[in-house]
Design an enzyme around this catalytic site. Sequence first.
Site, mmCIF file in Angstrom:
data_model
loop_
_atom_site.group_PDB
_atom_site.id
_atom_site.type_symbol
_atom_site.label_atom_id
_atom_site.label_comp_id
_atom_site.label_asym_id
_atom_site.label_seq_id
_atom_site.Cartn_x
_atom_site.Cartn_y
_atom_site.Cartn_z
ATOM 1 N N PHE A 1 16.192 36.451 24.336
ATOM 2 C CA PHE A 1 16.271 34.907 24.788
ATOM 3 C C PHE A 1 14.575 34.511 24.716
ATOM 4 C CE2 PHE A 1 16.390 31.739 28.499
ATOM 5 C CZ PHE A 1 16.018 30.434 27.919
ATOM 6 N N GLU B 1 15.617 0.831 32.609
ATOM 7 C CA GLU B 1 15.147 -0.358 33.231
ATOM 8 C C GLU B 1 14.092 0.172 34.220
ATOM 9 O OE1 GLU B 1 18.337 0.077 31.564
ATOM 10 O OE2 GLU B 1 18.652 1.099 33.786
ATOM 11 N N ARG C 1 21.229 15.880 35.020
ATOM 12 C CA ARG C 1 22.329 16.740 34.549
ATOM 13 C C ARG C 1 22.516 18.507 35.559
ATOM 14 N NH1 ARG C 1 23.549 17.769 28.073
ATOM 15 N NH2 ARG C 1 21.725 18.913 28.104
ATOM 16 N N LYS C 2 21.348 18.910 35.864
ATOM 17 C CA LYS C 2 21.900 19.432 37.490
ATOM 18 C C LYS C 2 21.667 18.581 38.740
ATOM 19 C CE LYS C 2 21.594 23.206 34.078
ATOM 20 N NZ LYS C 2 21.575 22.144 33.575
ATOM 21 N N HIS D 1 13.278 24.285 32.014
ATOM 22 C CA HIS D 1 14.779 24.087 31.245
ATOM 23 C C HIS D 1 14.834 22.782 30.706
ATOM 24 C CE1 HIS D 1 18.622 23.319 31.732
ATOM 25 N NE2 HIS D 1 19.202 24.528 31.932
ATOM 26 N N GLU E 1 15.386 6.958 32.229
ATOM 27 C CA GLU E 1 16.303 8.167 31.812
ATOM 28 C C GLU E 1 14.924 9.193 30.660
ATOM 29 O OE1 GLU E 1 18.586 9.213 32.916
ATOM 30 O OE2 GLU E 1 19.236 7.221 34.324
ATOM 31 N N ASP F 1 16.519 19.587 30.902
ATOM 32 C CA ASP F 1 17.567 18.953 32.072
ATOM 33 C C ASP F 1 16.097 18.738 32.656
ATOM 34 O OD1 ASP F 1 19.231 18.889 30.029
ATOM 35 O OD2 ASP F 1 20.406 20.489 32.142
ATOM 36 N N LYS F 2 15.644 19.667 33.119
ATOM 37 C CA LYS F 2 14.652 19.565 34.115
ATOM 38 C C LYS F 2 13.303 19.088 34.750
ATOM 39 C CE LYS F 2 16.690 19.937 37.619
ATOM 40 N NZ LYS F 2 16.107 18.743 38.726
ATOM 41 N N LYS G 1 18.025 3.030 44.991
ATOM 42 C CA LYS G 1 19.268 3.504 44.226
ATOM 43 C C LYS G 1 19.869 4.438 45.088
ATOM 44 C CE LYS G 1 17.650 1.617 40.459
ATOM 45 N NZ LYS G 1 16.596 0.743 40.585
ATOM 46 N N ASP H 1 18.025 24.116 23.084
ATOM 47 C CA ASP H 1 18.917 23.032 23.801
ATOM 48 C C ASP H 1 18.212 21.840 24.292
ATOM 49 O OD1 ASP H 1 22.020 24.441 23.864
ATOM 50 O OD2 ASP H 1 20.214 26.298 25.262
ATOM 51 N N ALA H 2 19.560 20.729 23.720
ATOM 52 C CA ALA H 2 18.749 19.351 24.004
ATOM 53 C C ALA H 2 18.932 18.772 25.342
ATOM 54 C CB ALA H 2 19.768 18.252 23.270
ATOM 55 N N LYS I 1 15.157 7.576 39.769
ATOM 56 C CA LYS I 1 15.069 6.017 40.561
ATOM 57 C C LYS I 1 14.842 6.165 41.203
ATOM 58 C CE LYS I 1 20.103 7.688 39.149
ATOM 59 N NZ LYS I 1 21.925 7.855 39.686
ATOM 60 N N ASP J 1 22.103 6.776 45.306
ATOM 61 C CA ASP J 1 22.333 7.556 44.952
ATOM 62 C C ASP J 1 21.647 8.841 45.523
ATOM 63 O OD1 ASP J 1 24.770 7.399 43.806
ATOM 64 O OD2 ASP J 1 23.745 6.708 41.832
ATOM 65 N N LYS K 1 16.679 30.959 33.971
ATOM 66 C CA LYS K 1 18.407 30.523 35.297
ATOM 67 C C LYS K 1 18.267 31.791 35.205
ATOM 68 C CE LYS K 1 21.640 28.363 33.590
ATOM 69 N NZ LYS K 1 22.645 27.739 32.245
#
Length: 394
Positions: free
Chosen positions: A238, A60, A252-253, A19, A47, A21-22, A277, A246-247, A273, A279, A174
């Site tokens: 598909f 960074e 995003r997941k 995918h 990123e 995003d992955k 971090k 898709d970009a 990260k 998060d 998916k």
Amino acid sequence: MSKIRADHVFTSESVSEGHPDKVCDQISDAILDACLAQNPKSRVACETLVSTNLVVNAGEITCTGWDKINPEAIARQVVREIGYDREELEFCADTFDYIGRLHEQSPDIAQGVDEGRGLFLEQGAGDQGMMFGYASDETAALMPAPVYYSHLLLDELQKIRKAGTIPYLRPDSKSQVSIKYVDGRPDHITSVVISHQTADVPLETIRKDLIGVVKKVLGPTGLLKDNVEYFINPTGKFVIGGPHGDAGLTGRKIIVDTYGGVGSHGGGAFSGKDPSKVDRSAAYYARYVAKNIVASGLAKKCEVQVAYAIGVAKPLSINVDTYGTGKLEDSQLEAIVSSGKIFDFRPAALIKELGLLTPKGWSYRETAAYGHFGRPQFPWEKTDKIEALKAAAK
């Protein structure tokens, strides 16, 4: 006290390593792995963006030995290993354009995060915010069933794709699993959705093959009963997929990465990260705490929330919620967790306890597809605090 209806249908999804995003999450985490291998004290916030035959890195990074790391080569290796190795997919490891915009971490952040700098001598949290960990006894992995089974489906499909057993499968896919709960426990699966990129083959063939995979993977759960609805490539086709369809972007997941929408989420993404971090690292530790509480039999479900201020080591708050399933009052469990005798939520302490700067037997890239939780190779999945918790609960 949080309330969830005893009888309801809950749905969660997963997305494959192919995918868009992955793809981004894996590239970002592969660069993180390379930095930590050079210097465990690296600071990384990497990123990734992908689109038609394009990979962009920005962010960074402060890492001694950075000159020995080649982000473009790492990105090409990740993309190739995922399976984007043919120009016909319009996203190919050998031909994509690469743009890199990576620079050092802000010294304003570093002075609050690095041990022995700024106002505090102890390593502080890399950002403010709140993080959550969750566990439930409804699966052996102590994960919510819908997201756990969604991951299992796609993990099996990627193995089949890479083995060539179903030769028409392509990297992007998916899944989605809906489960009916009765008296608060998983009773049966009501529907399964799989959208899988393929070569241009008849839909009937795809449906037959993929439903066979679903029955193989989910049949042993005992939840595949009568009247399951199967939605296999429900648009009918598909073929165009991946970053050409898709970009993609890192981070995003976040619901796929965690508990499929069960429980709460602080909003922070994980991939790219380093462990300073919170998060990422504190979310891992909160899962560790919640899982040990459930594994010890002190609750059937448990959610742990922790909150931090940037540059400050001590958490601002720790909250425990067992959804009314605890053998102790939530306030009593919260006191045990917060005491510092069994668990230590200070960033440097939790990073050391879980070995987050020097991964052994696992990598951050591994976390970036098929879920960060419920997989035994990761140290935050250990249940080594059971006896200590039982003793404290007496």
